[in-house]
Design a protein around this motif. Structure first.
Motif, PDB file in Angstrom:
ATOM      1  N   PHE A 183       0.302  35.696  53.572  1.00 43.57           N
ATOM      2  CA  PHE A 183      -0.237  34.365  53.957  1.00 43.57           C
ATOM      3  C   PHE A 183      -0.274  33.365  53.095  1.00 43.57           C
ATOM      4  CE2 PHE A 183      -4.494  32.454  54.255  1.00 43.57           C
ATOM      5  CZ  PHE A 183      -4.306  32.096  55.635  1.00 43.57           C
ATOM      6  N   ASN A 184      -0.331  33.750  51.807  1.00 48.47           N
ATOM      7  CA  ASN A 184      -0.195  32.384  50.768  1.00 48.47           C
ATOM      8  C   ASN A 184       1.044  32.000  50.784  1.00 48.47           C
ATOM      9  OD1 ASN A 184      -2.855  32.837  49.845  1.00 48.47           O
ATOM     10  ND2 ASN A 184      -2.306  34.827  48.683  1.00 48.47           N
ATOM     11  N   LEU A 185       2.103  32.698  51.097  1.00 43.47           N
ATOM     12  CA  LEU A 185       3.265  32.107  51.108  1.00 43.47           C
ATOM     13  C   LEU A 185       3.461  31.151  52.316  1.00 43.47           C
ATOM     14  CD1 LEU A 185       5.808  35.154  50.033  1.00 43.47           C
ATOM     15  CD2 LEU A 185       5.302  32.777  48.590  1.00 43.47           C
ATOM     16  N   GLU A 186       3.032  31.747  53.414  1.00 46.88           N
ATOM     17  CA  GLU A 186       3.098  30.995  54.758  1.00 46.88           C
ATOM     18  C   GLU A 186       2.113  29.581  54.517  1.00 46.88           C
ATOM     19  OE1 GLU A 186       1.734  33.316  57.793  1.00 46.88           O
ATOM     20  OE2 GLU A 186       3.462  34.391  57.849  1.00 46.88           O
ATOM     21  N   THR A 187       1.064  29.689  53.805  1.00 48.23           N
ATOM     22  CA  THR A 187       0.369  28.447  53.657  1.00 48.23           C
ATOM     23  C   THR A 187       1.071  27.433  52.430  1.00 48.23           C
ATOM     24  OG1 THR A 187      -0.619  29.523  51.959  1.00 48.23           O
ATOM     25  CG2 THR A 187      -1.915  29.464  53.985  1.00 48.23           C
ATOM     26  N   ILE A 188       1.735  28.060  51.498  1.00 43.23           N
ATOM     27  CA  ILE A 188       2.696  27.160  50.788  1.00 43.23           C
ATOM     28  C   ILE A 188       3.673  26.521  51.690  1.00 43.23           C
ATOM     29  CG2 ILE A 188       4.319  27.320  48.870  1.00 43.23           C
ATOM     30  CD1 ILE A 188       2.307  29.540  47.764  1.00 43.23           C
ATOM     31  N   VAL A 189       4.392  27.211  52.683  1.00 42.03           N
ATOM     32  CA  VAL A 189       5.506  26.647  53.233  1.00 42.03           C
ATOM     33  C   VAL A 189       5.085  25.459  54.223  1.00 42.03           C
ATOM     34  CG1 VAL A 189       6.972  27.266  54.970  1.00 42.03           C
ATOM     35  CG2 VAL A 189       6.948  28.661  52.965  1.00 42.03           C
ATOM     36  N   PHE A 190       3.838  25.861  54.839  1.00 44.24           N
ATOM     37  CA  PHE A 190       3.166  24.704  55.529  1.00 44.24           C
ATOM     38  C   PHE A 190       2.896  23.705  54.670  1.00 44.24           C
ATOM     39  CE2 PHE A 190      -0.705  22.932  57.682  1.00 44.24           C
ATOM     40  CZ  PHE A 190      -0.059  22.813  58.825  1.00 44.24           C
ATOM     41  N   ASN A 191       2.438  23.914  53.716  1.00 42.80           N
ATOM     42  CA  ASN A 191       2.018  22.352  52.737  1.00 42.80           C
ATOM     43  C   ASN A 191       3.362  21.939  52.262  1.00 42.80           C
ATOM     44  OD1 ASN A 191      -0.702  23.288  52.499  1.00 42.80           O
ATOM     45  ND2 ASN A 191      -0.424  24.682  51.343  1.00 42.80           N
ATOM     46  N   LEU A 192       4.371  22.633  51.972  1.00 40.52           N
ATOM     47  CA  LEU A 192       5.623  21.973  51.683  1.00 40.52           C
ATOM     48  C   LEU A 192       6.124  21.055  52.914  1.00 40.52           C
ATOM     49  CD1 LEU A 192       7.467  24.654  49.973  1.00 40.52           C
ATOM     50  CD2 LEU A 192       6.423  22.612  48.952  1.00 40.52           C
TER      51      LEU A 192
END
Length: 216
Positions: A183-192
């Motif tokens: 979930f954190n990785l997905e949020t990071i990708v979304f932020n990127l």
């Protein structure tokens, strides 16, 4: 009718109070043995002693009976043996009477054989009683062993269930940890992606500004 009813009530009460099964299984056999012993010693031995006293010691009647003129009843057998001694065909009967029946060794041997049989049967009964006690002790020990094994099996089942629960908890915690990382990785990708989109919009705005300056 009242007397008959009262007698029936007394009989019913006596039957219900006396005719009850024994608490122990061997009590019936024990009572049978005691009953046989009571029949043998007071009854049989008493009757045999009275018959022996009458035959060997008590003088018969002088006025009536088949033993008139004799000192004892047993003297009739001695007279009968004297009559048989005169006949050659019955000499073996007289020999048996003189050397077997009137011999102390014969009664000694008979009593010895009876005592040996009594001793053997007593040892057999004691061996059976010892075997019964050993079998009862073995049954008790087997019951204790079965209870111990059942307790061990229950403890093993409980320990296995606890281990399975712990494994499930560990697996669940690992799964939750992995899910949080994803979930954190997905949020990071979304932020990127949002940052890239913002940069593209900035670049697009700069291009429009440059194009407007060139046109001027």
């Amino acid at each position: 009718l009242c007397n008959a009813r009262s007698i029936l009530c007394v009989l019913q009460v006596s039957l219900t109070q006396n005719c009850q099964p024994p608490r122990r299984a061997g009590r019936a056999a024990q009572m049978q043995t005691i009953f046989i012993a009571i029949l043998f010693f007071p009854s049989f031995v008493g009757a045999l002693s009275m018959v022996a006293y009458t035959v060997w010691i008590l003088p018969p009647s002088d006025k009536c009976g088949p033993f008139r003129g004799l000192n004892t009843t047993f003297s009739a057998i001695q007279i009968w043996m004297d009559d048989l001694n005169r006949v050659d065909a019955f000499q073996w009967t007289v020999w048996i009477y003189q050397h077997v029946i009137r011999s102390e060794i014969f009664y000694f041997l008979v009593s010895l054989i009876i005592l040996v049989f009594i001793y053997i049967f007593r040892q057999i009964t004691q061996g059976r009683q010892l075997l019964i006690t050993l079998l009862r002790q073995q049954i008790v020990n087997e019951g204790k062993d079965k209870a111990f094994l059942l307790e061990k099996l229950q403890n093993l089942q409980k320990s296995k269930q606890n281990k399975q629960k712990k494994k499930k908890q560990v697996r669940g915690s690992k799964r939750n940890y992995l899910e949080t990382i994803v979930f954190n990785l997905e949020t990071i990708v979304f932020n990127l992606e949002t940052i890239v989109f913002n940069l593209e919009t900035i670049v697009f705005n700069l291009e429009t500004i440059v194009f407007n300056l060139e046109t001027i």
